[in-house]
Design an enzyme around this catalytic site. Structure first.
Site, mmCIF file in Angstrom:
data_model
loop_
_atom_site.group_PDB
_atom_site.id
_atom_site.type_symbol
_atom_site.label_atom_id
_atom_site.label_comp_id
_atom_site.label_asym_id
_atom_site.label_seq_id
_atom_site.Cartn_x
_atom_site.Cartn_y
_atom_site.Cartn_z
ATOM 1 N N GLY A 4 75.121 84.328 12.359
ATOM 2 C CA GLY A 4 75.974 83.291 12.917
ATOM 3 C C GLY A 4 77.182 83.006 12.037
ATOM 4 O O GLY A 4 77.311 83.530 10.926
ATOM 5 N N ASP A 5 78.089 82.186 12.553
ATOM 6 C CA ASP A 5 79.301 81.783 11.831
ATOM 7 C C ASP A 5 80.207 82.967 11.514
ATOM 8 O O ASP A 5 80.955 82.946 10.540
ATOM 9 C CB ASP A 5 78.952 81.041 10.523
ATOM 10 C CG ASP A 5 78.001 79.885 10.743
ATOM 11 O OD1 ASP A 5 78.301 79.041 11.600
ATOM 12 O OD2 ASP A 5 76.945 79.844 10.081
ATOM 13 N N ASN A 9 73.809 73.337 19.064
ATOM 14 C CA ASN A 9 73.368 73.575 17.689
ATOM 15 C C ASN A 9 74.270 74.541 16.933
ATOM 16 O O ASN A 9 73.939 74.974 15.837
ATOM 17 C CB ASN A 9 71.929 74.112 17.671
ATOM 18 C CG ASN A 9 71.759 75.384 18.476
ATOM 19 O OD1 ASN A 9 72.453 75.596 19.468
ATOM 20 N ND2 ASN A 9 70.834 76.228 18.077
ATOM 21 N N ALA A 10 75.373 74.915 17.533
ATOM 22 C CA ALA A 10 76.357 75.765 16.863
ATOM 23 C C ALA A 10 77.730 75.236 17.229
ATOM 24 O O ALA A 10 77.862 74.404 18.127
ATOM 25 C CB ALA A 10 76.191 77.218 17.302
ATOM 26 N N HIS A 28 82.366 75.855 16.845
ATOM 27 C CA HIS A 28 83.558 76.474 16.291
ATOM 28 C C HIS A 28 84.773 75.682 16.743
ATOM 29 O O HIS A 28 84.699 74.877 17.677
ATOM 30 C CB HIS A 28 83.682 77.937 16.721
ATOM 31 C CG HIS A 28 83.738 78.129 18.207
ATOM 32 N ND1 HIS A 28 82.625 78.376 18.962
ATOM 33 C CD2 HIS A 28 84.781 78.104 19.071
ATOM 34 C CE1 HIS A 28 82.973 78.498 20.234
ATOM 35 N NE2 HIS A 28 84.271 78.342 20.320
ATOM 36 N N THR A 50 66.562 80.832 15.670
ATOM 37 C CA THR A 50 66.699 79.826 16.710
ATOM 38 C C THR A 50 65.646 80.119 17.779
ATOM 39 O O THR A 50 64.830 81.029 17.626
ATOM 40 C CB THR A 50 68.136 79.813 17.282
ATOM 41 O OG1 THR A 50 68.318 78.633 18.080
ATOM 42 C CG2 THR A 50 68.425 81.061 18.102
ATOM 43 N N ARG A 102 77.185 77.132 3.409
ATOM 44 C CA ARG A 102 76.570 78.397 3.809
ATOM 45 C C ARG A 102 76.253 79.237 2.575
ATOM 46 O O ARG A 102 77.040 79.287 1.635
ATOM 47 C CB ARG A 102 77.505 79.168 4.740
ATOM 48 C CG ARG A 102 77.793 78.435 6.048
ATOM 49 C CD ARG A 102 78.789 79.187 6.918
ATOM 50 N NE ARG A 102 79.160 78.387 8.083
ATOM 51 C CZ ARG A 102 80.396 78.287 8.558
ATOM 52 N NH1 ARG A 102 81.390 78.935 7.972
ATOM 53 N NH2 ARG A 102 80.640 77.549 9.619
ATOM 54 N N LEU A 159 88.501 89.188 6.504
ATOM 55 C CA LEU A 159 88.699 90.258 5.520
ATOM 56 C C LEU A 159 89.491 89.745 4.315
ATOM 57 O O LEU A 159 89.273 90.191 3.183
ATOM 58 C CB LEU A 159 89.428 91.444 6.174
ATOM 59 C CG LEU A 159 89.591 92.696 5.305
ATOM 60 C CD1 LEU A 159 88.234 93.333 5.013
ATOM 61 C CD2 LEU A 159 90.512 93.707 5.983
ATOM 62 N N ASP A 160 90.373 88.789 4.555
ATOM 63 C CA ASP A 160 91.215 88.242 3.491
ATOM 64 C C ASP A 160 90.429 87.539 2.392
ATOM 65 O O ASP A 160 90.920 87.401 1.268
ATOM 66 C CB ASP A 160 92.237 87.267 4.085
ATOM 67 C CG ASP A 160 91.568 86.159 4.885
ATOM 68 O OD1 ASP A 160 90.895 86.491 5.886
ATOM 69 O OD2 ASP A 160 91.694 84.979 4.522
ATOM 70 N N GLY A 209 93.021 85.963 8.360
ATOM 71 C CA GLY A 209 93.340 84.578 8.046
ATOM 72 C C GLY A 209 92.853 83.669 9.152
ATOM 73 O O GLY A 209 92.420 84.139 10.211
#
EC number: 6.3.4.4
Length: 428
Positions: A11-12, A37-38, A40, A241, A307, A334-335, A417
Site C-alpha cells: 500500500g501507499d 481505511n486507506a 490519498h 486487510t 511508515r 524515484l526522486d 516528484g
C-alpha cells in the site's frame, strides 16, 4: 473495456496520482473493495481533495463513479467525505453511485475493531488495524449476518423493521463477545433512519450499471485499494486487510468477467514501505530507513502513522506480478533515491542457507529469511525538474531497466516528484 490500477506492495505506492492522471480520459471510475481505511490526496487547480472511500474520478466532471459491491461503507464517513469535497467546489452528487449489495460499517464495528486490537496488543500480536471497523464488517459479511445497503434503503414498509432486527442481532452478538461496552445503539439507529432517505438517491444495481457501461463501450477505470501484499488470501496473513486487494477482488467486487479487463497497471514505489505490524524483509532500521522516511514524507494519509521503510524488494514484486498479471508498471517516488550513492535491491531470499523458489507463506520462515541484495549505482542528482524519460540520468534508467528485466513487465510511467505533472511517460 476496463483498465485497472492496483497496488503491488503493502500500500501507499501512489495509486491515486496515476488514477488522477488516467481519469482525464475516462467515462466511469469504480472502487471494488476496501473502505475508508486507506487514503490519498489529489490536487486540482491548487485545491487538495482527500479521498478515502469515494472514487477519485469525482474530480472529472464528465465521469460517473461507482462504489462497488465489494466495498464496505460507513455511511457517516461517506457523507462527511462527500461534504468535504463539495465544500471545495466539486459538485458531484449526480455522478456518484453506490452498489445496493455493498455491506454497511456501523459504529459498533469500529468500537469492536479497537477492542479486538487492544486484546491482541496485550499478547503482543497487534495487527496494526486503522480501527475503521473494516475487519469486523467483512467478518459479519462472511458469517452471513451482515447488513447491506439495500436492507437500509428498501422503501417497503416492512423493510425498516427488518433492518432494526438485523442490526440488534449484530449488537447483541458483540455484547456477548465484549460485554456491555459504552455504545448508544438507539442513537445510531435514529441516525440511520435519516440516512436511509439521504442515501437512497445514490443506490444502484451495480451489476446492471457496470454491464451497461461495458455494452456501451464506455472507458472504465477500476481503482484498487490497499495492495496485493495486504490481500486476505495472498498477503502476509494475518497482517493483512480483510478483503481481496488483487485482480480477483476487482472481478468479485464489481461483478464483471475476466474478459472485460484490458490493462492491469501495477503501481510500485521505488523503494518499499509498510504501515503497522507484520514482516518486512528489506526493512532498514538505520540511517537508510530514516532518510527514506524523511525525504519521502512517509506518513499515512488516513492514520498519520510513520511508515516503515526499506529497499525495493523484487521478490515481493515478482510474487505480486505472478498473481495480478500486470501489463505495465508505474514506478513512483524515484526522486526519493536521488541522494544515494548506492542503491540496494532485494533479489532473492535464503532460508537456512538455501535460496527459496517462491515467496514464503509462513511468517516464521519469512521472519528468518536472509535477503540477497543486488547493489546498483545511484545517480546522485536532482531529477524532480526532468520532464522526459529520455533525460533521466543513465544510472536512474539502468535502475528502472533492472526492475523491468527482473519482473518481465515494462515500465510505462515514472514518478519524479509530488506534483501532478511530475510523471514521465515511457513508450512501451
Amino acid at each position: 473495456m476496463c483498465d485497472v490500477v492496483l497496488g503491488s506492495q503493502w500500500g501507499d505506492e501512489g495509486k491515486g496520482k496515476l488514477v488522477d492522471i488516467l481519469c482525464d480520459d475516462i467515462d466511469v471510475c469504480a472502487r471494488c473493495a476496501g473502505g475508508n481505511n486507506a487514503g490519498h490526496t489529489i490536487v486540482v487547480d491548487g485545491k487538495k481533495f482527500d479521498f478515502h472511500m469515494l472514487p477519485s474520478g469525482l474530480v472529472n466532471p464528465k465521469c460517473q463513479n461507482l462504489v462497488g459491491s465489494g466495498v464496505v461503507i460507513h455511511v457517516p464517513s461517506f457523507f462527511e467525505e462527500l461534504k468535504n469535497i463539495e465544500e471545495k467546489g466539486l459538485h458531484c452528487r449526480d455522478r456518484l453511485k453506490v452498489s445496493s449489495r455493498a455491506h454497511l460499517v456501523f459504529d459498533f464495528h469500529q468500537r469492536t475493531d479497537k477492542l479486538k486490537e487492544a486484546e491482541l496488543s496485550e499478547n503482543k500480536k497487534s495487527i496494526g488495524t486503522t480501527g475503521k471497523g473494516i475487519g469486523p464488517t467483512y467478518s459479519t459479511k462472511a458469517s452471513r449476518s451482515g447488513i447491506r445497503v439495500h436492507h437500509l434503503v428498501n422503501s417497503n414498509p416492512e423493510a425498516w423493521n427488518e433492518f432494526k432486527t438485523r442490526y440488534m442481532r449484530l449488537v447483541e452478538s458483540r455484547q456477548k463477545r465484549y460485554g456491555e461496552f459504552d455504545y448508544d445503539y438507539e442513537a445510531e439507529l435514529a441516525k440511520y433512519e435519516k440516512y436511509r432517505e439521504e442515501l437512497r438517491p445514490f443506490v444502484v444495481d451495480s451489476v446492471e450499471f457496470m454491464h451497461e457501461a461495458i455494452a456501451q463501450k464506455k472507458k472504465i477505470l477500476v481503482e484498487g485499494a490497499n495492495a496485493l501484499m495486504l490481500d486476505i488470501d495472498f498477503g502476509t496473513y494475518p497482517y493483512v486487510t480483510s478483503s481481496s486487494t488483487g485482480i480477483g477482488g476487482v472481478l468479485t467486487g464489481l461483478g464483471i468477467p475476466p474478459k472485460t479487463i484490458r490493462n492491469i497497471y501495477g503501481v510500485v514505489k521505488a523503494y518499499t514501505t509498510r504501515v503497522g505490524e507484520g514482516p518486512f524483509p528489506t526493512e532498514q532500521l538505520n540511517s537508510v530507513g530514516e532518510t527514506l522516511q524523511d525525504v519521502g514524507a512517509e506518513y499515512g494519509v488516513t492514520t498519520g502513522r510513520k511508515r516503515r521503510c526499506g529497499w525495493l524488494d523484487l521478490v515481493v514484486l515478482k510474487y505480486s506480478t505472478l498473481i495480478n498479471g500486470y501489463t505495465s508498471l508505474n514506478i513512483t517516488k524515484l526522486d526519493v533515491l536521488d541522494k544515494f550513492k548506492e542503491i540496494q535491491v532485494g533479489i532473492a531470499y535464503k532460508l537456512n542457507g538455501k535460496e527459496l523458489k517462491s515467496f514464503p507463506e509462513d511468517l516464521i520462515d519469512l521472519g528468518n529469511v536472509e535477503v540477497v541484495y543486488k547493489t546498483l549505482p545511484g545517480w546522485e542528482q536532482d531529477i524532480t525538474k526532468i520532464k522526459k524519460y529520455e533525460d533521466l540520468p543513465e544510472n536512474a534508467k539502468n535502475y528502472l531497466k533492472y526492475i523491468e528485466d527482473f519482473l518481465g513487465v515494462p515500465i510505462q510511467w515514472v514518478g519524479t516528484g509530488p506534483a501532478r505533472d511530475s510523471m514521465l511517460e515511457k513508450k512501451i
